[in-house]
Design an enzyme around this catalytic site. Structure first.
Site, PDB file in Angstrom:
ATOM      1  N   LYS A  70      -1.655  -4.423  -2.649  1.00  0.00           N
ATOM      2  CA  LYS A  70      -2.959  -3.629  -2.068  1.00  0.00           C
ATOM      3  C   LYS A  70      -3.051  -2.341  -2.645  1.00  0.00           C
ATOM      4  CE  LYS A  70      -5.224  -2.373   2.141  1.00  0.00           C
ATOM      5  NZ  LYS A  70      -5.441  -1.134   1.539  1.00  0.00           N
ATOM      6  N   SER A 121       0.750  -1.142  -0.121  1.00  0.00           N
ATOM      7  CA  SER A 121      -0.192  -0.116   0.139  1.00  0.00           C
ATOM      8  C   SER A 121       0.935   1.115   0.177  1.00  0.00           C
ATOM      9  CB  SER A 121      -1.064  -0.059   1.108  1.00  0.00           C
ATOM     10  OG  SER A 121      -2.280   0.571   0.885  1.00  0.00           O
ATOM     11  N   ASP A 138       7.065   5.485 -12.096  1.00  0.00           N
ATOM     12  CA  ASP A 138       6.590   6.050 -13.065  1.00  0.00           C
ATOM     13  C   ASP A 138       7.227   7.476 -13.205  1.00  0.00           C
ATOM     14  OD1 ASP A 138       4.633   4.361 -13.000  1.00  0.00           O
ATOM     15  OD2 ASP A 138       3.050   5.611 -12.519  1.00  0.00           O
TER      16      ASP A 138
END
Length: 472
Positions: free
Chosen positions: A340, A315, A326
């Site tokens: 998650k 998470s 990214d």
């Protein structure tokens, strides 16, 4: 409600760190016609309630029946929605501040048993050799089957110094393992750091808490001062970090990316569930707090980085890894993360209780959902403490009953990679098949990472290689 009026956490379904949570205060009743209650189904519920009250083998307290009904209603939705009684709600709030009582285990529920997500470093569970993926089947002499997760956690917590016996089933070990642990006050400093060698720093985030961003800024400042020169490379270790506060995740990512860069966005059915969180002070600072990232050492946003992850990274850890991946800010190394990608909102419902309700999914800046998939490392580096057949196959979100699907489609299988992008652990470092030598090797006094940590050494080798290429 503004984002500043919410307490947002991201983590596993476990008890200690919470699970992608927001503290939301509006009354649940103030909703539109979609929340109209089904009369026939409510009549069936009241009929069952009355029959239990009149015919069950022994008297049952009304409060217990209602609590059980609420808990069952929520636990049937997904692995992370749950009912928090007064004690559970208080424990959740205390846990995010970095201090709580217990054994130091991040746990979830699987097939009616307590499944270990990760033992927390420097705690009784970690020192006793509890491992991720262990299935706890008994607490003292009481079977876990049939308990709720909250009930199991209550039994594991208790007065510091008091003992508790755990009976554990571990994959690869024929007989149940019985461990006697002594409860302790668990205090966690969520950021640890050191110079691995001249020019190369190491930072480990064990959990995303209220002060993680500030501690990270302090750690980076100390690394640069100790090095007495700009760093040549930095390792950010998020292995076995189960998550925590969302603003902590945003602050960690914001330390390394350009100002105002998108870190994560969320999407759900309500307006409150739709957020775009950028590397901006308003998204990680508490009200009236000074920006602790403003004075970061020069070069922090350009220093070559490797982020270490594994199946216990969940998470909030995945948010940071996904944002840096990214942004092409860091090389992600290790094994596939937990997967998650959902957000839970904490909704107080009176009498000190609350419900933890899944309200949104979160996405990396490029629009990837890691739900039931996880973050796939740029370079896969095997964990030498696991048998080769088990690499990347520990318990993950996709293994949990009722887990949410990934809105981007596809399955949870890890992406295949060219052989040159996979670094296998040396055979000599692998444990024996019977699992008897899997107990964590104690660190030397004052050490925060082993000198023989295979994955850390591979990350260090990569950073040195990048330094050579930059020099050319």
């Amino acid at each position: 409600m503004t984002q500043k009026a919410k307490l947002v956490l991201v983590g596993l379904a476990g008890i200690l760190a919470g699970a992608a949570l927001t503290l939301n205060l509006p009354a649940i009743a103030d909703k539109d016609a979609e929340t109209a209650l089904p009369v026939e189904e409510l009549r069936a519920f009241t009929d069952v309630f009355a029959r239990i009250k009149s015919d069950y083998v022994e008297p049952v307290d009304d409060k217990k029946l209602i609590s059980s009904a609420i808990n069952g209603m929520l636990s049937g939705l997904d692995p992370h929605s749950a009912y928090l009684d007064a004690e559970g709600f208080k424990d959740l709030q205390v846990g995010t501040q970095g201090e709580f009582g217990g054994l130091g285990i991040e746990v979830g529920m699987e097939d009616g048993f307590v499944k270990v997500v990760s033992p927390i470093e420097d705690t009784p569970a970690f020192k006793a050799g509890v491992k991720p993926g262990d299935l706890i089947i008994k607490l003292d002499d009481t079977p876990v089957k049939g308990m709720t997760l909250n009930d199991a956690v209550k039994r594991m917590r208790g007065k510091p110094g008091s003992p508790i016996k755990l009976t554990i089933v571990r994959k690869g070990v024929d007989k149940p393992i019985v461990l006697t642990l002594t409860r302790a006050v668990i205090k966690i400093r969520s950021v640890k750091s050191k110079l691995l060698e001249n020019g190369y720093g190491y930072v480990r985030v064990t959990q995303f808490q209220e002060h993680t961003g500030e501690l990270l800024a302090e750690a980076l400042d100390k690394l640069y001062k100790d090095n007495k020169a700009p760093l040549k490379g930095l390792i950010l270790d998020l292995r076995n970090d189960p998550g925590g506060l969302l603003n902590g995740a945003v602050s960690v990512a914001a330390a390394f990316v350009k100002p105002d860069s998108l870190v994560v966005y969320t999407d759900g059915r309500t307006e409150d569930a739709k957020m775009r969180l950028t590397a901006s002070p308003e998204n990680y600072l508490r009200p009236m707090q000074l920006d602790y990232l403003k004075g970061l050492p020069e070069g922090v946003k350009q220093v070559p980085m490797v982020v270490l992850v594994n199946g216990g990274s969940a998470s909030a850890s995945e948010i940071v890894a996904g944002a840096l991946q990214d942004d092409k800010r860091a090389v992600i190394m290790g094994t596939r993360t937990f997967g998650k990608g959902s957000v839970q909102t904490i909704l107080p419902i009176g009498n000190g209780t609350a419900i933890k309700l899944t309200t949104a999914r979160y996405f990396t800046p490029s629009g990837r959902s890691i739900q039931a998939k996880g973050i796939e490392p740029d370079i896969v580096v095997e964990d030498p403490t696991m048998p080769s057949d088990d690499q990347g196959l520990g318990i993950r979100e996709a293994d949990l009953e009722h887990h949410l699907s990934n809105p981007n489609g596809g399955d949870a299988a890890p992406a295949s990679k060219p052989d040159e992008m996979i670094i296998k652990a040396p055979a000599a470092d692998k444990p024996s098949p019977d699992g008897k030598d899997k107990k964590p090797v104690p660190l030397e006094p004052g050490e925060i990472v082993s000198k023989n940590d295979f994955q850390v050494n591979q990350a260090l080798n990569l950073l040195k290689g990048l330094q050579i290429l930059q020099g050319r």
